[in-house]
Design an enzyme around this catalytic site. Structure first.
Site, PDB file in Angstrom:
ATOM      1  N   ASP A   1      34.862  22.963  10.642  1.00 52.52           N
ATOM      2  CA  ASP A   1      34.698  21.518  10.429  1.00 52.52           C
ATOM      3  C   ASP A   1      33.626  21.206   9.393  1.00 52.52           C
ATOM      4  O   ASP A   1      33.485  20.044   8.981  1.00 52.52           O
ATOM      5  CB  ASP A   1      34.314  20.828  11.748  1.00 52.52           C
ATOM      6  CG  ASP A   1      35.411  20.938  12.798  1.00 52.52           C
ATOM      7  OD1 ASP A   1      36.596  20.808  12.431  1.00 52.52           O
ATOM      8  OD2 ASP A   1      35.085  21.164  13.978  1.00 52.52           O
TER       9      ASP A   1
ATOM     10  N   ASP B   1      37.946  16.139  15.302  1.00 46.83           N
ATOM     11  CA  ASP B   1      38.488  17.476  15.549  1.00 46.83           C
ATOM     12  C   ASP B   1      39.001  17.527  16.991  1.00 46.83           C
ATOM     13  O   ASP B   1      38.513  16.787  17.856  1.00 46.83           O
ATOM     14  CB  ASP B   1      37.381  18.511  15.333  1.00 46.83           C
ATOM     15  CG  ASP B   1      37.827  19.902  15.722  1.00 46.83           C
ATOM     16  OD1 ASP B   1      38.902  20.315  15.270  1.00 46.83           O
ATOM     17  OD2 ASP B   1      37.114  20.559  16.500  1.00 46.83           O
TER      18      ASP B   1
ATOM     19  N   CYS C   1       0.835  -1.206   0.000  1.00 50.41           N
ATOM     20  CA  CYS C   1       0.000   0.000   0.000  1.00 50.41           C
ATOM     21  C   CYS C   1       0.869   1.256   0.000  1.00 50.41           C
ATOM     22  O   CYS C   1       0.631   2.205  -0.759  1.00 50.41           O
ATOM     23  CB  CYS C   1      -0.920   0.006   1.212  1.00 50.41           C
ATOM     24  SG  CYS C   1      -2.044  -1.390   1.322  1.00 50.41           S
TER      25      CYS C   1
ATOM     26  N   ASP D   1      32.823  20.292  15.661  1.00 53.04           N
ATOM     27  CA  ASP D   1      31.889  21.204  16.328  1.00 53.04           C
ATOM     28  C   ASP D   1      31.914  22.613  15.775  1.00 53.04           C
ATOM     29  O   ASP D   1      31.020  23.399  16.078  1.00 53.04           O
ATOM     30  CB  ASP D   1      32.200  21.266  17.827  1.00 53.04           C
ATOM     31  CG  ASP D   1      33.485  22.048  18.113  1.00 53.04           C
ATOM     32  OD1 ASP D   1      34.474  21.845  17.381  1.00 53.04           O
ATOM     33  OD2 ASP D   1      33.482  22.866  19.049  1.00 53.04           O
TER      34      ASP D   1
END
Length: 787
Positions: free
Chosen positions: A684, A483, A18, A680
């Protein structure tokens, strides 16, 4: 081009076929993208609202044979009970795109039913205002009410009661005896209401599917049970045979209904995490009223940006805001994962869903509704649960041709048994068993139910997956790029050490004088020194001078004398051998050293370092034992990066990288296997985009979060481990479910073709197949982070 996006609740879907049918119909329309989920019964529509209207797309869905579940809202309308006031209101309501509306004069409310996206609250408020009313939405009444007991369970209970009398006869048949069989007329009386009334929804759904040119599970159920019922009538009335199949049609329908009830219950449990998040937001808030000059309780939905609201002990914060008055302690564990409560005072930020444990706060709303951090988390979880994992495409492709193939197999089974010398009475049961045993539901539910539970478990532990593809790809990670600043470390410097080289001056005095000099500076190191000094006495200061890249100079009044002091980078000061050794030792540990000097004489030094995030060493050890190689990518100087790496036991260090350099290094790592990147900052973002999976720390920049596939709310390195482990656990459950679903059909269909499977047993197996995969998905709720 203007894009419009909406999640639409769909009714009438009975299996994955469906969902595939609706998706194909909508995706054929130019400018429309559709993603339909059978697991949570929603369709995500994205379209150009310059070319299409929402109403036209709804018409396409209903033409396909399915429905749109309406929103139901209850509005409070003060003054509605007054005589002669309903006429204008009814006229205004008739002009709105409502499916149904009902006035309740007793409690002065109006209940409205409308299709999602067709009526905005502002439009409704304006319409009611034209009728002379000021209305407000009653909190908690924004969706269709829960179905009653009869709607949920009544039909199933009646079906079970009608089927139970067949049970002794069916047991006797399995034992090779005809004892216990009911008289034909009683069999017919019991089977007919079940087939024609309780089974009517299967016929309606099957007819809608066939009319739309598709075939779903209900087509198989309707054909199989109708064949058993019709053939029994012919044997009874036409040939007078006592060997009837009324019990087969009745038992199959009852078992399928039971399976759907159990499946629905299990599917609702997969949304428990989302419901828990939604319940964090309080329904009422205390808002300041200028008219009443008092705090009035209002529905949270009515709070607007700029409104002032009051928090008392035990209150949950209704919206994001800024503290304007008072002091208090908030429990923010649901957002930050920090078990210790956080103190708040004027100027601090509060977040919706957190709880005031002590104090009293007056706050000003800065973000409301979906704009709050909690609202964004809920939206992110909803989108991830509705998204489709790449592995699900295989299941959808199989489900698309599954039902037509089964219909063909059933016809061939009937003809084959008949052609091999068997009578029609011998040929029909195997064909019915083929129709009933083969069901694409288990296959269609195998992946999305696991995704829903996996995404929900992630949200419970502060791991937000943006989409199912990221959840699936993360499990294949072999290289993990990290990082340094803000990811491996906390991202803000703290005092690491202090020393005095001057007789008569303590290390504490060196810190206090340095803080006095830095109070006028605007450098992160200055802020760290001032925080370390705390509430120490501030001395008079004059002739302040800040030299970028060197430090600060000023005159400081000490015991009535002005002394010319300077706080400089260690490289700018000539140090005695012993002092130089101390500075070098700190620098080897990754600290930044500043020297307090008077003229050419060094008085003492402070070491500042970015502390490591807790659990770093344990997390990196787990990654290596699981075959994942961690790499540090940082723009910091090599000496600092290597010092951090030594503390963590990290071998692969890439320092001095620009944002583009990080992205290029990610490309190189891809040759060694799938790469995930954790970062963060804005710098980055390119690397997060290039990586196979990007993970962003929630406390970082908005740009980083926007580019990431996964957001880590708590910012711990152990959360990276948890995300990878959860991704792997989710992948295992998906593979288990696909194996169960495929093996179930691969074993069941041949047995049915060979006549080795009773239609009743086939019906039970088909019903339990869907329940088994959903129940297996729910076992993922037992998952816990490894660290």
């Amino acid at each position: 081009m203007s894009h419009y996006s909406i999640d639409v609740p769909i009714s009438g879907m009975t299996c994955a076929a469906c969902a595939s049918r609706i998706e194909r119909v909508l995706s054929r329309i130019p400018g429309v993208e559709a993603e339909v989920s059978f697991a949570n019964e929603t369709a995500r529509l994205q379209f150009d609202d310059q070319q299409h209207t929402l109403t036209s797309l709804y018409e396409k869905i209903t033409h396909t044979g399915y429905g749109i579940r309406p929103n139901v809202q209850v509005w409070s309308v003060p003054g509605l009970a007054s005589a002669g006031q309903t006429g204008p209101l009814q006229q205004q309501l008739q002009r709105l795109p409502l499916q149904h509306w009902q006035l309740n004069l007793a409690d002065e409310t109006v209940q409205l039913s409308f299709l999602p996206g067709l009526l905005q609250e502002a439009t409704l408020v304006a319409a009611l205002g034209k009728a002379g009313f000021v209305a407000s939405l009653v909190e908690g009444q924004t969706e269709a009410p829960a179905p009653g007991f009869w709607q949920q369970h009544g039909r199933l209970l009646l079906a079970i009661l009608l089927t139970l009398p067949f049970l002794p006869g069916m047991v006797s048949m399995l034992l090779g005896s005809m004892h216990g069989m009911l008289p034909p007329v009683w069999q017919w009386l019991l089977a007919t209401p079940l087939q024609c009334w309780l089974g009517a929804p299967f016929y309606r759904s099957a007819w809608r599917a066939v009319r739309a040119g598709a075939a779903n599970m209900d087509v198989l159920v309707a054909l199989g049970t109708s064949a058993a019922y019709g053939y029994s009538l012919w044997l009874w009335l036409g040939e007078g045979s006592p060997h009837l199949y009324f019990e087969a049609s009745s038992a199959i329908l009852t078992l399928v209904m039971l399976g759907k009830a159990l499946e629905g219950r299990a599917r609702r449990q997969t949304q428990a995490a989302l419901m828990a998040l939604a319940q964090l937001r309080p329904q009422q808030a205390l808002r300041w009223s200028d008219d009443a000059q008092d705090w009035l309780s209002v529905p949270t939905r009515q709070l607007q940006t700029g409104d002032r609201f009051l928090l008392r002990v035990g209150d949950a914060v209704p919206v994001d805001g800024q503290v304007r008055e008072g002091e208090g302690i908030l429990d923010e564990a649901m957002l930050t994962g920090e078990s210790l409560p956080v103190g708040k005072q004027a100027g601090a930020t509060v977040f919706a869903g957190t709880v005031l444990q002590a104090g009293r706060l007056v706050c000003e709303a800065s973000a409301v509704g979906e704009a709050t951090q909690l609202g964004q988390i809920i939206r992110l979880v909803q989108e991830a649960q509705s998204s489709r994992a790449p592995i699900q495409r295989f299941a959808d492709q199989v489900a698309a041709w599954f039902v037509p193939a089964v219909l063909g197999l059933a016809i061939l089974t009937l003809l084959g048994w008949w052609a091999c010398g068997g009578s029609l009475s011998q040929a029909i049961p195997p064909a019915i068993a083929v129709l009933v045993i083969a069901c694409p539901c288990a296959l269609g539910l195998a992946t999305p139910t696991v995704i829903m539970v996996g995404v929900g478990q992630g949200a419970r532990h502060g791991i937000l997956f943006r989409h199912a593809a990221g959840l699936e790809r993360l499990a294949r990670t072999r290289q993990l790029a990290l990082d340094k600043t803000g990811t491996l470390t906390e991202g803000h410097p703290v005092l690491h050490g202090r020393v005095s080289w001057q007789a008569g001056l303590s290390a504490e005095t060196i810190l206090r004088w340095s803080a006095c000099l830095e109070r006028e500076a605007n450098h992160p190191l200055a802020a760290a020194i001032c925080r370390a000094a705390g509430a120490a006495e501030s001395l008079p200061l004059r002739a302040f001078q800040q030299v970028v890249g060197e430090g600060v100079r000023a005159e400081l009044e000490v015991e009535g004398q002005w002394r010319t002091l300077q706080l400089l980078a260690a490289a700018r000061v000539t140090l005695p051998e012993a002092a130089a050794g101390q500075v070098a030792s700190w620098q080897e540990e990754g600290a930044t050293v500043v020297v307090l000097a008077e003229g050419e004489t060094p008085l003492g030094a402070l070491a500042l370092a970015d502390p490591l995030r807790p659990g770093g060493r344990e997390a990196l050890h787990w990654l290596r034992t699981e075959g994942i190689t961690p790499h540090m990518l940082t723009g910091d100087q090599p000496r600092t990066a290597e010092a951090v790496a030594r503390q963590l036991g990290l071998e692969a260090v890439n320092a001095g990288l620009s944002p583009q350099g990080k992205a290029e290094r990610i490309q190189q790592l891809k040759a060694m296997g799938p790469v995930a990147m954790v970062g963060d900052g804005i710098n980055d973002a390119p690397a997060l985009t290039v990586a196979d999976v990007g993970l962003a720390v929630a406390s970082g920049s908005d740009v980083a979060r926007a580019q990431a596939d996964v957001t880590l709310l708590h910012g711990r390195l152990t959360d990276v481990v948890a995300a990878i482990d959860l991704s792997r656990a989710t992948g295992r459950k998906i593979r288990q479910n696909l194996f169960f679903a495929l093996c179930y059909n691969a074993l069941g269909i041949p047995l049915a073709i060979l006549g080795q499977l009773n239609p009743v047993i086939a019906g039970a197996a088909m019903a339990l197949s869907s329940v088994s995969v959903v129940s297996n998905a729910l076992l993922l709720k037992r998952w816990r982070p490894p660290l």
